[in-house]
Design an enzyme around this catalytic site. Sequence first.
Site, PDB file in Angstrom:
ATOM      1  N   MET A  15       0.885  -1.161   0.000  1.00 48.98           N
ATOM      2  CA  MET A  15       0.000   0.000   0.000  1.00 48.98           C
ATOM      3  C   MET A  15       0.924   1.211   0.000  1.00 48.98           C
ATOM      4  O   MET A  15       1.821   1.314   0.839  1.00 48.98           O
ATOM      5  CB  MET A  15      -0.894   0.000   1.250  1.00 48.98           C
ATOM      6  CG  MET A  15      -1.879   1.149   1.268  1.00 48.98           C
ATOM      7  SD  MET A  15      -2.992   1.161  -0.160  1.00 48.98           S
ATOM      8  CE  MET A  15      -4.403   0.273   0.478  1.00 48.98           C
ATOM      9  N   GLY A  42       3.428  -1.364  -5.074  1.00 52.14           N
ATOM     10  CA  GLY A  42       4.328  -2.526  -5.044  1.00 52.14           C
ATOM     11  C   GLY A  42       4.738  -2.774  -6.489  1.00 52.14           C
ATOM     12  O   GLY A  42       3.873  -2.813  -7.371  1.00 52.14           O
ATOM     13  N   GLU A 142      11.687  -6.680  -4.829  1.00 54.87           N
ATOM     14  CA  GLU A 142      11.099  -6.370  -3.521  1.00 54.87           C
ATOM     15  C   GLU A 142      10.644  -7.635  -2.788  1.00 54.87           C
ATOM     16  O   GLU A 142       9.849  -7.561  -1.856  1.00 54.87           O
ATOM     17  CB  GLU A 142       9.927  -5.395  -3.696  1.00 54.87           C
ATOM     18  CG  GLU A 142      10.400  -4.001  -4.066  1.00 54.87           C
ATOM     19  CD  GLU A 142       9.270  -3.006  -4.268  1.00 54.87           C
ATOM     20  OE1 GLU A 142       9.569  -1.817  -4.328  1.00 54.87           O
ATOM     21  OE2 GLU A 142       8.103  -3.422  -4.392  1.00 54.87           O
ATOM     22  N   GLY A 239       8.066   3.090 -14.391  1.00 57.14           N
ATOM     23  CA  GLY A 239       8.974   1.986 -14.742  1.00 57.14           C
ATOM     24  C   GLY A 239       8.236   0.651 -14.681  1.00 57.14           C
ATOM     25  O   GLY A 239       8.484  -0.248 -15.495  1.00 57.14           O
ATOM     26  N   ASP A 240       7.334   0.514 -13.721  1.00 56.37           N
ATOM     27  CA  ASP A 240       6.573  -0.740 -13.591  1.00 56.37           C
ATOM     28  C   ASP A 240       5.671  -0.927 -14.809  1.00 56.37           C
ATOM     29  O   ASP A 240       5.539  -2.031 -15.332  1.00 56.37           O
ATOM     30  CB  ASP A 240       5.722  -0.720 -12.320  1.00 56.37           C
ATOM     31  CG  ASP A 240       6.572  -0.504 -11.079  1.00 56.37           C
ATOM     32  OD1 ASP A 240       7.754  -0.892 -11.104  1.00 56.37           O
ATOM     33  OD2 ASP A 240       6.060   0.067 -10.100  1.00 56.37           O
ATOM     34  N   ASN A 264       7.219   2.223 -24.077  1.00 58.09           N
ATOM     35  CA  ASN A 264       7.385   3.680 -23.916  1.00 58.09           C
ATOM     36  C   ASN A 264       6.030   4.380 -23.965  1.00 58.09           C
ATOM     37  O   ASN A 264       5.766   5.307 -23.193  1.00 58.09           O
ATOM     38  CB  ASN A 264       8.235   4.249 -25.061  1.00 58.09           C
ATOM     39  CG  ASN A 264       9.727   4.141 -24.770  1.00 58.09           C
ATOM     40  OD1 ASN A 264      10.132   3.906 -23.644  1.00 58.09           O
ATOM     41  ND2 ASN A 264      10.540   4.299 -25.802  1.00 58.09           N
TER      42      ASN A 264
HETATM   43  O1  RIB Z   1       7.794   1.513  -8.554  1.00 55.84           O
HETATM   44  C1  RIB Z   1       6.873   2.159  -7.728  1.00 55.84           C
HETATM   45  C2  RIB Z   1       6.523   1.279  -6.572  1.00 55.84           C
HETATM   46  O2  RIB Z   1       7.680   1.098  -5.806  1.00 55.84           O
HETATM   47  C3  RIB Z   1       5.509   1.881  -5.642  1.00 55.84           C
HETATM   48  O3  RIB Z   1       4.181   1.520  -5.968  1.00 55.84           O
HETATM   49  C4  RIB Z   1       5.952   1.387  -4.285  1.00 55.84           C
HETATM   50  O4  RIB Z   1       5.065   0.503  -3.676  1.00 55.84           O
HETATM   51  C5  RIB Z   1       7.312   0.752  -4.504  1.00 55.84           C
HETATM   52  O5  RIB Z   1       7.231  -0.589  -4.464  1.00 55.84           O
END
Ligand code: RIB
Length: 289
Positions: A15, A42, A142, A239-240, A264
């Site tokens: 969160m 996340g 992570e 980036g995600d 992109n």
């Molecule tokens: O890349 C962004 C994410 O990094 C965020 O949503 C945060 O939760 C961290 O994990």
Amino acid sequence: MEKIPQVTVVGSINMDLITTCTRIPEQGETIIGDDFETAPGGKGANQAVAAARLGAEVNFIGRTGEDYIGRELRAHLKESGISGLYVEEVPAVSTGTASILLTEKDNRIIIAPGANAYVTPDYIDKHLHVLKKSDIVLMSFEIPAQTILHTAKRCSEYNLPLMINPAPALHMSEMLWELADFITPNEKEYNQLFIKAEEPIQQKIITTLGDKGAQWKEEMTVESHPGYKSRVQDTTGAGDTFNGALAVSKAAGKTMKEAVAFANAAASIAVEKWERRQVCRIMTKYRKE
Ligand code: RIB
């Protein structure tokens, strides 16, 4: 009919606790911020949501705590179209959080991993049937390092293409880079982890360059694709989105140039923080062009 790509993300769910402020406080200083909000986040969950919104069939393997935050995040993943949700609760542990300080030009993040630390090698093996049916597996950093390496070994055992997003930058065993098919650092992570890497690792790297797009190597030539102009609201998670989109495109058999262009485009829309329906409409239009 084109086959729908199957993307499996093994990763974190947090969160996000976001405080907007005009500047970052100095050491020992308290400042008054402008705004506060919570948002699902996340890296793993963000990547999975991006891939699902871009049309892939997505499996997500992760963990939350046994708390209301976890329940809310699982509901969000379901609503976002993730069809294979393999997210078990860890008793007496809190769901991961990310405390984010957001200024106009910058974001700073502190992660409290909580239940993400319980995505163990055993937990991956429990869900091996999910991995096995993937066209691509995507992981970021992570979750515990030993789980990342274990999953990478499983991917290689079953011949599954593996994309590693080395964020946050952590020094990992050389073996991980050897097992990966694609490695997607941003510029900072590239400088921290790969500046001295030799071939053939360099050939697997796609470096994201923020609003300048991304670059990668093909044989000895450095190829690049520029970013798209956007009205930036918040770069958190861009980036995600890039990684989720790149995974979808590679799973669908696109060339690296096509995949990076698509990723992109997705990232440039993500930073504008559009509503979900609008994103789908823009990406459908982009695909047709
Ligand atoms: O890349 C962004 C994410 O990094 C965020 O949503 C945060 O939760 C961290 O994990």
